[in-house]
Design a protein around this motif. Structure first.
Motif, short mmCIF file in Angstrom:
data_model
loop_
_atom_site.label_atom_id
_atom_site.label_comp_id
_atom_site.label_asym_id
_atom_site.label_seq_id
_atom_site.Cartn_x
_atom_site.Cartn_y
_atom_site.Cartn_z
N ASN A 150 0.83 -1.22 0.00
CA ASN A 150 0.00 0.00 0.00
C ASN A 150 0.86 1.27 0.00
O ASN A 150 0.46 2.30 -0.55
CB ASN A 150 -0.96 -0.03 1.19
CG ASN A 150 -1.93 -1.19 1.06
OD1 ASN A 150 -2.54 -1.36 0.02
ND2 ASN A 150 -2.03 -2.02 2.09
N GLN B 33 -5.84 4.37 -6.15
CA GLN B 33 -7.31 4.38 -6.21
C GLN B 33 -7.84 5.63 -6.91
O GLN B 33 -8.92 5.62 -7.46
CB GLN B 33 -7.94 4.20 -4.81
CG GLN B 33 -7.74 5.32 -3.83
CD GLN B 33 -6.42 5.21 -3.05
OE1 GLN B 33 -5.40 4.75 -3.57
NE2 GLN B 33 -6.41 5.67 -1.81
N HIS B 34 -7.02 6.71 -6.90
CA HIS B 34 -7.44 7.95 -7.57
C HIS B 34 -6.89 8.01 -9.00
O HIS B 34 -7.58 8.45 -9.91
CB HIS B 34 -6.92 9.17 -6.80
CG HIS B 34 -7.33 9.15 -5.35
ND1 HIS B 34 -8.64 9.13 -4.95
CD2 HIS B 34 -6.58 9.13 -4.21
CE1 HIS B 34 -8.69 9.09 -3.63
NE2 HIS B 34 -7.45 9.08 -3.16
N TYR C 193 -4.81 -5.79 -8.17
CA TYR C 193 -5.61 -4.68 -7.65
C TYR C 193 -6.81 -4.43 -8.57
O TYR C 193 -7.95 -4.28 -8.11
CB TYR C 193 -4.74 -3.42 -7.55
CG TYR C 193 -5.43 -2.26 -6.85
CD1 TYR C 193 -5.28 -2.06 -5.50
CD2 TYR C 193 -6.25 -1.38 -7.56
CE1 TYR C 193 -5.91 -1.00 -4.84
CE2 TYR C 193 -6.90 -0.33 -6.93
CZ TYR C 193 -6.72 -0.15 -5.57
OH TYR C 193 -7.36 0.89 -4.93
N LYS D 51 -10.72 -4.84 -7.48
CA LYS D 51 -11.57 -3.64 -7.38
C LYS D 51 -12.42 -3.41 -8.62
O LYS D 51 -13.15 -2.41 -8.70
CB LYS D 51 -10.70 -2.39 -7.15
CG LYS D 51 -9.71 -2.50 -6.00
CD LYS D 51 -10.40 -2.41 -4.66
CE LYS D 51 -9.39 -2.51 -3.52
NZ LYS D 51 -10.00 -2.68 -2.22
N LYS E 146 -11.34 -2.57 -11.67
CA LYS E 146 -10.87 -1.34 -12.34
C LYS E 146 -9.71 -1.69 -13.26
O LYS E 146 -9.01 -2.67 -13.02
CB LYS E 146 -10.28 -0.37 -11.29
CG LYS E 146 -11.24 0.43 -10.51
CD LYS E 146 -10.42 1.37 -9.62
CE LYS E 146 -11.31 2.25 -8.80
NZ LYS E 146 -10.54 3.15 -7.97
N ILE F 183 -6.07 -0.95 -14.11
CA ILE F 183 -4.92 -0.28 -13.48
C ILE F 183 -3.70 -0.42 -14.40
O ILE F 183 -3.39 -1.52 -14.86
CB ILE F 183 -4.58 -0.90 -12.09
CG1 ILE F 183 -5.80 -0.88 -11.15
CG2 ILE F 183 -3.38 -0.20 -11.45
CD1 ILE F 183 -6.28 0.49 -10.73
N PHE G 239 -6.37 -7.25 -1.28
CA PHE G 239 -7.08 -6.12 -1.91
C PHE G 239 -8.60 -6.32 -1.82
O PHE G 239 -9.34 -5.35 -1.65
CB PHE G 239 -6.65 -5.96 -3.36
CG PHE G 239 -5.26 -5.41 -3.55
CD1 PHE G 239 -4.78 -4.36 -2.77
CD2 PHE G 239 -4.42 -5.93 -4.53
CE1 PHE G 239 -3.51 -3.85 -2.96
CE2 PHE G 239 -3.15 -5.42 -4.73
CZ PHE G 239 -2.69 -4.38 -3.94
#
Ligand SMILES: NC(=O)c1ccc[n+]([C@@H]2O[C@H](COP(=O)([O-])OP(=O)(O)OC[C@H]3O[C@@H](n4cnc5c(N)ncnc54)[C@H](OP(=O)(O)O)[C@@H]3O)[C@@H](O)[C@H]2O)c1
Length: 291
Positions: free
Chosen positions: A153, A160-161, A219, A223, A225, A227, A288
């Motif tokens: 992390n 995440q942004h 990740y 999530k 998403k 990445i 995650f």
């Protein structure tokens, strides 16, 4: 005649790993056979209430450690989290105090990449500490723990942004969960004394190894998403990190991590951890998904 269990004294129980090991030992051992050595006893009042012997002990204060270790058969030395160059002297103070107090065996939380030459400097502290243990003449078990999984992390902060992991070239790392390490540590500490009498180095590393491209994938899958893994030149990364508030010493330490990982220092194929916990080690994707 009373037959009380030999006293085990744990350091580091106000931290994450030591706290988990303590909880696991308490499932088998009576609280009266456990002591803790804590820098700040006000953080351990709940342990004293359970009947655990709580004594104040700082790694830079031999007198306090002598009190903490009095009567102990075995101790767990959780490595110092000092980043100012005092780690080796902290560990020497603890080992000397344990020896003077008549402790038989020290379990030490070392690192899978302990070495005198690793580009990531904490590994040199662990290697030096293993040398101190060997020279002490005491029994010891040095637990070469895999790289903590939750450290990821810190390396991917902001993902995440931004949806991007933008760091220097890296290599595969056996990211290992505290929970698995604690289970294996407690299991080893609980082994009958007859199996001890040892001077051993044991690697405890997860069953999978991931580089940052793999981390981005894990990740993203966890999530839901997309990445991206973006390669950054080391100096460009450092300039950005320092501008963003990372202290220069810390940025240099992290560059040492990338260099060491490229050299394969954090890649382990040792299956001991999986055997000790009798199951699959926690995966990065699972971490995650959970957090
Ligand atoms: N394997 C890896 O990848 C990895 C990564 C990072 C760190 N580490 C090492 O693993 C250790 C344990 O990890 P963790 O996650 O449990 O760390 P943590 O949550 O920071 O806990 C560290 C524990 O050690 C105690 N401690 C530190 N310095 C001390 C001193 N001078 N005197 C007395 N107690 C001291 C702390 O006491 P307080 O509560 O008083 O602070 C705390 O209980 C770290 O300290 C570090 O050396 C390993």
């Amino acid at each position: 005649m009373t037959t009380s269990a030999p006293l085990i004294v744990l350091t580091g129980v106000t931290g994450k790993l030591g706290g988990l090991v303590l909880d696991l030992l308490l499932k088998t051992l009576p609280p009266s056979s456990i002591g803790v050595s804590v820098r700040d006893p006000s953080k351990a009042t709940h342990l004293a209430q359970q009947g655990i012997r709580v004594r104040q002990g700082s790694y830079d204060d031999p007198t306090s450690l002598a009190e903490s270790f009095a009567g102990a058969d075995t101790i767990l030395l959780v490595s110092s989290n000092d980043r100012s160059g005092k780690g080796e002297s902290h560990h020497r103070t603890v080992i000397d105090a344990a020896k003077s107090a008549g402790v038989r065996c020290i379990y030490y939380t070392s690192h899978q990449a302990a070495s005198p030459t690793c580009a990531f400097w904490p590994m040199r502290v662990h290697y030096a500490t293993e040398g101190m243990l060997a020279e002490s003449g005491m029994e010891y078990v040095s637990l070469r723990n895999g790289f903590y999984m939750d450290s990821i992390n810190m390396f991917i902060r902001g993902v995440q942004h931004t949806g991007v992991i933008s760091v220097p070239k890296d290599g595969k790392v056996s990211w290992t969960a505290h929970e698995d390490l604690a289970m294996a540590t407690a299991e080893l500490m609980l082994r009958p004394r007859i199996e001890q009498g040892r001077r051993e180095i044991i690697t405890l590393a997860a069953g999978e190894a991931l580089d940052m491209a793999d981390v981005a994938k894990a990740y993203g899958e966890a999530k839901g998403k997309e990445i991206k893994r973006e390669m950054k030149e080391a100096e460009e990364w450092k300039t950005g990190a320092v501008a963003g508030g990372v202290p220069e010493g810390m940025a240099d330490m992290l560059l040492g991590f990338y260099e060491a990982s490229r050299q394969g220092d954090f890649l382990s194929e040792d299956g001991t951890l999986g055997e000790l916990i009798e199951g699959k080690t926690i995966s990065v994707k699972e971490m995650f998904e959970k957090h």
